[in-house]
Design an enzyme around this catalytic site. Structure first.
Site, PDB file in Angstrom:
ATOM      1  N   GLU A 172      19.660  32.493  34.780  1.00  6.16           N
ATOM      2  CA  GLU A 172      20.696  32.435  35.816  1.00  6.16           C
ATOM      3  C   GLU A 172      20.189  31.813  37.118  1.00  6.16           C
ATOM      4  OE1 GLU A 172      22.498  36.292  36.294  1.00  6.16           O
ATOM      5  OE2 GLU A 172      23.512  36.181  34.357  1.00  6.16           O
ATOM      6  N   GLU A 291      24.247  36.152  27.153  1.00  2.00           N
ATOM      7  CA  GLU A 291      24.643  37.425  27.782  1.00  2.00           C
ATOM      8  C   GLU A 291      26.157  37.517  27.718  1.00  2.00           C
ATOM      9  OE1 GLU A 291      23.143  38.775  31.575  1.00  2.00           O
ATOM     10  OE2 GLU A 291      21.218  37.744  31.265  1.00  2.00           O
TER      11      GLU A 291
END
Length: 508
Positions: A172, A291
């Site tokens: 991320e 995710e």
């Protein structure tokens, strides 16, 4: 309400990569400590891993599990997790404002993966560190011996390399919350140089570059375009993340969110195609959706620790969502989306696996049990392997914030070797049953092998340690298969898996 579906053996989407049924373990909350690792637990093995949790994970038949993060990895020194456990340093984890004992590192995790029968997906730190630490980690894990880091691994008790194939280049990195957050240009350059270094070690590694943390990021989808422009010829996957929320308790809108997921995947798939064409590349890059899950139930209770007002506790209860029956329907819809987009989604990881927004929960020193979402994930993992069918669906619809959505959400999987056809179906309508008719064309004679359903009168119904079987699959009824047509009534707000088998049909 009536819905009609046509499934034909020659109308397919793609062969499903079994790794879309992957999972994720992060050093966060109780995922690791008192989750998978608890040396004093009655079921603990000699290495301190909880035997009861191992059995629950084995039951899911997960092909790959991502580790060690997550936000955690962006300030993690992998070297802290090797060597004698009592000599490992305690570090402050800046991502989750907790203390990390490092009692579990790569050796312990690899041993646990072997026990549960899964492969490792490992992430390197590109937040606070750089390509040198990344290449050293890969050398430690994968080189047979005769070099500095591989000899350290051997000295630490692991003679054979683990031969881990899949490596994530950070986590991320588009997120301002991330330690070492970078612009797309900065990250694209670093990720490309890191990928080049890792490919110099082993050209056959599978490398995952960071895409957007979610599709509401201000930098999306330009982030994907910029990062892929920089890395396309060095990477194999771009990572996407998405979590699903319903704090407003609007079930219809909640169950429409996989329409947003589908748009997200389609947009990034288009960017992949554009970059490939612009570079005249012969490589294919796919999506690793590493995710995903429902996450909102625990938000309020976590604030004290995440805001830094609770000190630096070790393995506190964090992100411990208690899942309900409504979440069963959502998880079923998400998995259906991955099956339907198996042409581009080749890996996916439910986040996470134990205690932290997880299908499995534990008590320190006590019981372990299956949350409600355990069951749709298990059904897909065990029976959703083969070739995704391109179903023609005609059903009533409703309008949502994410577009027009069918009351029926359905996917189909054909396993030619086993001669099976499996349908996963959800009725999004909470008021009316859905009368389903499926024309099964080109499969030969099929008969019902199994019909499993999950339904509860209370959308908020949960499983707990004291009542672990409140929301569970039960044998369904009412399936008819006659003259190549399957019929079934789907009660309001219900999940179904229908498994059909052939009789050694000649087309195989």
């Amino acid at each position: 309400m009536k819905a009609s579906v046509t499934a034909h053996r020659n109308f397919t989407i793609a062969d499903i990569d079994e790794r879309i049924y992957g999972a994720f373990l992060e050093h966060l909350g109780r995922a690791v400590y008192t989750g998978i690792h608890e040396p004093d637990h009655p079921s603990a093995l000699d290495n301190g891993m909880r035997g009861d949790v191992i059995e629950l994970v084995r039951e899911l038949d997960i092909p790959i599990i991502r580790y060690p993060g997550g936000n955690f990895v962006s300030a993690y020194n992998w070297e802290d997790g090797i060597g004698p456990q009592d000599e490992r340093p305690v570090r402050l984890d800046l991502a989750w404002h907790t203390s990390e004992s490092n009692k579990v590192g790569i050796h312990e995790y690899a041993s646990w993966c072997e026990a549960v029968g899964t492969d490792m997906m490992l992430a390197v730190n590109l937040g606070s560190r750089d390509l040198d630490a990344a290449r050293n980690f890969v050398e430690y894990v994968n080189h047979p011996g005769g070099s500095y880091w591989s000899d350290k691994r051997i000295a630490n008790g692991q003679t054979e390399p683990w031969k881990t194939r899949v490596w994530c280049l950070g986590n991320e990195m588009d997120g301002p919350w991330q330690i070492g957050h970078k612009t797309a240009e900065e990250y694209g350059h670093l990720a490309n140089e890191t990928a080049k270094a890792l490919r110099a070690f082993d050209k056959d590694l599978e490398l995952v570059v960071c895409g957007s943390s979610h599709s509401d990021m201000q930098t999306y989808p330009q982030w994907e375009a910029t990062v892929l422009e920089a890395t396309y010829d060095q990477v194999d996957y771009i990572s996407l993340h998405m979590y699903f929320r319903n704090p407003e308790k609007n079930t219809s809108e909640f169950l429409a969110l996989n329409q947003k997921l589908d748009t997200y995947i389609g947009t990034v798939a288009g960017i992949i195609d554009y970059v490939k064409a612009s570079k005249r590349s012969k490589r294919d890059v796919y999506i690793s959706f590493d995710e995903w899950n429902v996450w909102y139930h625990s938000n309020a209770q976590d604030r004290e620790i995440l805001d830094g007002d609770g000190g630096w506790p070790h393995a506190p209860a964090l992100l411990e969502d208690v899942y309900n029956f409504e979440d069963v329907l959502q998880v079923g819809c998400i998995l259906n989306t991955f099956i339907r987009r198996s042409d581009v989604v080749k890996m996916a990881c439910i986040a996470q696996l134990v205690n932290v927004i997880a299908p499995i929960m534990t008590e320190p020193g006590g019981r372990a049990w299956r949350q409600t979402i355990y069951y749709p994930f298990k059904n897909a993992s065990l029976h959703g392997r083969g070739t995704a069918l391109d179903l023609s669906v005609d059903c009533p619809t409703y309008d949502s914030a994410h577009g027009t959505v069918g009351y029926l959400d359905i996917s189909g999987v054909h396993d030619r070797e086993k001669d099976t056809v499996v349908l996963f179906a959800i009725n999004r309508n909470g008021e009316e049953a859905l009368e389903l008719s499926v024309a099964l064309e080109g499969f030969g004679e099929l008969s019902l092998e199994e019909h499993t359903t999950i339904r509860h009168d209370d959308l908020e119904a949960t499983n707990t340690a004291d009542n672990p079987d409140n929301v569970v699959p039960v044998p369904g009824s009412g399936v008819q298969v006659e003259k190549g047509v399957l019929t079934l009534s789907l009660p309001p707000h219900s999940y179904h898996m229908v498994r059909l088998t052939g009789r050694g049909n000649s087309y195989l």
